[in-house]
Design a protein around this motif. Structure first.
Motif, PDB file in Angstrom:
ATOM      1  N   GLY A  48       0.919  -1.094  -0.021  1.00 13.20           N
ATOM      2  CA  GLY A  48      -0.068   0.105  -0.063  1.00 13.20           C
ATOM      3  C   GLY A  48       0.765   1.250   0.016  1.00 13.20           C
ATOM      4  O   GLY A  48       1.716   1.395  -0.844  1.00 13.20           O
ATOM      5  N   ALA A  49       0.616   2.064   1.007  1.00 11.63           N
ATOM      6  CA  ALA A  49       1.313   3.308   0.962  1.00 11.63           C
ATOM      7  C   ALA A  49       2.717   3.190   1.263  1.00 11.63           C
ATOM      8  O   ALA A  49       3.508   4.254   1.202  1.00 11.63           O
ATOM      9  CB  ALA A  49       0.642   4.394   2.110  1.00 11.63           C
ATOM     10  N   GLU A  50       3.084   1.791   1.783  1.00 11.59           N
ATOM     11  CA  GLU A  50       4.450   1.587   2.196  1.00 11.59           C
ATOM     12  C   GLU A  50       5.208   1.347   0.808  1.00 11.59           C
ATOM     13  O   GLU A  50       6.491   0.917   1.061  1.00 11.59           O
ATOM     14  CB  GLU A  50       4.693   0.639   3.192  1.00 11.59           C
ATOM     15  CG  GLU A  50       4.002   1.099   4.497  1.00 11.59           C
ATOM     16  CD  GLU A  50       4.445   2.401   5.072  1.00 11.59           C
ATOM     17  OE1 GLU A  50       5.925   2.594   5.100  1.00 11.59           O
ATOM     18  OE2 GLU A  50       3.783   3.446   5.566  1.00 11.59           O
ATOM     19  N   GLY A  51       4.662   1.181  -0.318  1.00 11.42           N
ATOM     20  CA  GLY A  51       5.353   0.670  -1.399  1.00 11.42           C
ATOM     21  C   GLY A  51       5.320  -0.926  -1.611  1.00 11.42           C
ATOM     22  O   GLY A  51       4.386  -1.239  -1.542  1.00 11.42           O
ATOM     23  N   THR A 102      14.553  -6.889  -1.996  1.00  9.27           N
ATOM     24  CA  THR A 102      14.606  -5.359  -2.305  1.00  9.27           C
ATOM     25  C   THR A 102      13.429  -4.755  -2.124  1.00  9.27           C
ATOM     26  O   THR A 102      12.211  -5.224  -2.030  1.00  9.27           O
ATOM     27  CB  THR A 102      14.941  -4.924  -3.672  1.00  9.27           C
ATOM     28  OG1 THR A 102      15.318  -3.775  -3.915  1.00  9.27           O
ATOM     29  CG2 THR A 102      14.015  -5.301  -4.776  1.00  9.27           C
ATOM     30  N   GLN A 103      13.308  -3.427  -1.669  1.00 10.61           N
ATOM     31  CA  GLN A 103      12.118  -2.722  -1.574  1.00 10.61           C
ATOM     32  C   GLN A 103      12.098  -1.403  -2.208  1.00 10.61           C
ATOM     33  O   GLN A 103      13.145  -0.736  -2.457  1.00 10.61           O
ATOM     34  CB  GLN A 103      12.099  -2.348   0.167  1.00 10.61           C
ATOM     35  CG  GLN A 103      10.592  -1.686   0.302  1.00 10.61           C
ATOM     36  CD  GLN A 103      10.246  -2.392   1.921  1.00 10.61           C
ATOM     37  OE1 GLN A 103      10.880  -3.307   2.655  1.00 10.61           O
ATOM     38  NE2 GLN A 103       9.159  -1.836   2.684  1.00 10.61           N
ATOM     39  N   ALA A 104      10.668  -1.182  -2.539  1.00  8.34           N
ATOM     40  CA  ALA A 104      10.625   0.137  -3.392  1.00  8.34           C
ATOM     41  C   ALA A 104       9.486   0.921  -2.805  1.00  8.34           C
ATOM     42  O   ALA A 104       8.451   0.361  -2.065  1.00  8.34           O
ATOM     43  CB  ALA A 104      10.283  -0.126  -4.724  1.00  8.34           C
ATOM     44  N   GLY A 106      -2.791  -2.191 -11.412  1.00 11.88           N
ATOM     45  CA  GLY A 106      -1.866  -1.218 -12.110  1.00 11.88           C
ATOM     46  C   GLY A 106      -0.267  -1.446 -11.672  1.00 11.88           C
ATOM     47  O   GLY A 106       0.711  -1.602 -12.440  1.00 11.88           O
ATOM     48  N   TYR A 107      -0.084  -1.927 -10.639  1.00 17.77           N
ATOM     49  CA  TYR A 107       1.229  -2.329 -10.169  1.00 17.77           C
ATOM     50  C   TYR A 107       1.753  -3.495 -10.992  1.00 17.77           C
ATOM     51  O   TYR A 107       2.822  -3.507 -11.415  1.00 17.77           O
ATOM     52  CB  TYR A 107       1.260  -2.534  -8.614  1.00 17.77           C
ATOM     53  CG  TYR A 107       2.662  -2.904  -8.253  1.00 17.77           C
ATOM     54  CD1 TYR A 107       3.332  -1.841  -7.452  1.00 17.77           C
ATOM     55  CD2 TYR A 107       3.209  -4.109  -8.348  1.00 17.77           C
ATOM     56  CE1 TYR A 107       4.856  -2.119  -7.047  1.00 17.77           C
ATOM     57  CE2 TYR A 107       4.484  -4.527  -7.776  1.00 17.77           C
ATOM     58  CZ  TYR A 107       5.060  -3.569  -7.213  1.00 17.77           C
ATOM     59  OH  TYR A 107       6.718  -3.813  -6.719  1.00 17.77           O
ATOM     60  N   ALA A 163       9.996  -2.946  -9.519  1.00 20.89           N
ATOM     61  CA  ALA A 163       9.106  -2.514  -8.615  1.00 20.89           C
ATOM     62  C   ALA A 163       8.779  -1.150  -8.587  1.00 20.89           C
ATOM     63  O   ALA A 163       7.675  -0.603  -8.270  1.00 20.89           O
ATOM     64  CB  ALA A 163       9.931  -2.776  -7.149  1.00 20.89           C
ATOM     65  N   LEU A 164       9.707  -0.225  -8.972  1.00 18.94           N
ATOM     66  CA  LEU A 164       9.550   1.242  -9.340  1.00 18.94           C
ATOM     67  C   LEU A 164       8.584   1.571 -10.340  1.00 18.94           C
ATOM     68  O   LEU A 164       7.518   2.402 -10.152  1.00 18.94           O
ATOM     69  CB  LEU A 164      10.712   2.097  -9.451  1.00 18.94           C
ATOM     70  CG  LEU A 164      11.788   1.994  -8.387  1.00 18.94           C
ATOM     71  CD1 LEU A 164      13.108   2.593  -8.607  1.00 18.94           C
ATOM     72  CD2 LEU A 164      11.272   2.782  -7.217  1.00 18.94           C
TER      73      LEU A 164
END
Length: 322
Positions: A229-232, A246-248, A266-267, A285-286
């Motif tokens: 969610g809002a945390e990517g 990895t985290q985006a 969409g993601y 991810a970006l």
């Protein structure tokens, strides 16, 4: 060289969104401050992913069922506009009016009601089981499957397995379309899995996993995406003999009040676009977050999908800040 980038298996739907301040409670009237049951937008998880990928210029083979005949003209015109085959779209009876009602509160949380659902269950002959023809799958680089109509899940699994085409599973917590035994088969077939935090917790509980990374016991699995969610998003991926992470960050939409319907689909589109264009996992991810941000900017899951140029322009902006 494959002719299609993606075969997308799932459903299209008419979606009516009702806006409320607070979610309904038993014994208490719920005022609706926006939306109408007579007005609808075109959506559904399968259509959302088809539309997002096609808008980016990817070659897509839609294998869709839908429950509301009012979508007929739109879906076939949409397929022709993007030069997609139409023989994978199974039309319902003309009297079919199964629609999706989404109740959205002030915090943008949703309650989803799916009408005429009994017609979609195994054993119902109202829509009929869709024939999953080999031609739907054999000439695509990936199959993307999100929750199909329940009677079509096993035929889709069998056809995907027979084709040998890599599977990207967009996870849905739906015990009718994806009961335990069929979900287990899909997890074994999957090369890529997308799931949100609720869905990863469900998978751990359902299959007795200590942590979601345990899914990599399946040697086919290469990438596991957990959207936050809002945390990517957090992405686990296989690199040689190691499972890396990895985290985006999330990408802020360019609007004051984001609309969350369809953002997850969409993601998926943005991530898969990056994947078939040779981007790194982190870049994928970006791209997923960037495409999701467009969807958040307008009500309706396919009303604000970007072109490839628009997506890459926003991606370049966030990549510099990453």
């Amino acid at each position: 060289m494959k002719r299609y980038d993606f075969t997308v298996v799932g459903t299209a739907a008419t979606v009516s969104i009702l806006h409320v301040n607070q979610m309904p409670e038993c014994g208490k009237s719920t005022p609706v401050f926006g939306g109408s049951l007579t007005e609808y937008s075109n959506g559904g998880m399968g259509l959302n992913i088809c539309a997002g990928l096609a808008r980016l210029g990817e070659a897509v083979y839609p294998v869709l069922t839908y429950a509301d005949h009012r979508q007929h003209d739109f879906l076939h015109a949409f397929a022709r506009e993007y030069h997609m085959p139409e023989n994978g779209i199974q039309d319902p009876p003309e009297k079919a009016r199964g629609t999706t009602i989404m109740i959205q509160n002030a915090e943008k949380n949703h309650m989803t009601l799916i009408t005429e659902y009994a017609h979609r269950l195994p054993g119902s002959t109202f829509y009929g089981v869709q024939e999953m023809k080999p031609e739907f799958f054999r000439d695509s680089r990936y199959v993307v499957l999100t929750a199909p109509m329940a009677m079509n899940t096993q035929p889709a699994i069998d056809a995907i397995r027979a084709s040998g085409t890599p599977l990207a599973l967009s996870m849905r917590k739906d015990p009718n379309a994806l009961p335990h035994e069929k979900l287990a088969q899909l997890l074994e077939l999957s090369t890529v899995i997308f799931a949100n935090e609720t869905e990863t917790a469900f998978l751990c509980e359902e299959f007795g996993l200590k942590e979601i990374r345990d899914l990599f016991q399946n040697e086919k699995l290469q990438i596991l995406v957990e959207t936050l969610g809002a945390e990517g998003s957090r992405v686990y991926y296989r690199d040689g003999g190691q499972i890396c992470q990895t985290q985006a960050c999330a990408v802020r939409p360019q609007c004051a009040e984001p609309e969350t319907v369809g953002a997850g689909d969409g993601y998926v589109c943005g991530f898969l676009y990056g994947l078939v264009h040779g981007r790194s996992v982190h870049e994928c991810a970006l791209l997923g977050g960037a495409l999701s941000s467009f969807v958040l900017e307008k009500e309706g899951s396919i009303t604000n999908l970007p072109t490839e140029a628009q997506l890459l322009a926003r991606y370049e902006t966030i990549r510099r800040d990453d």
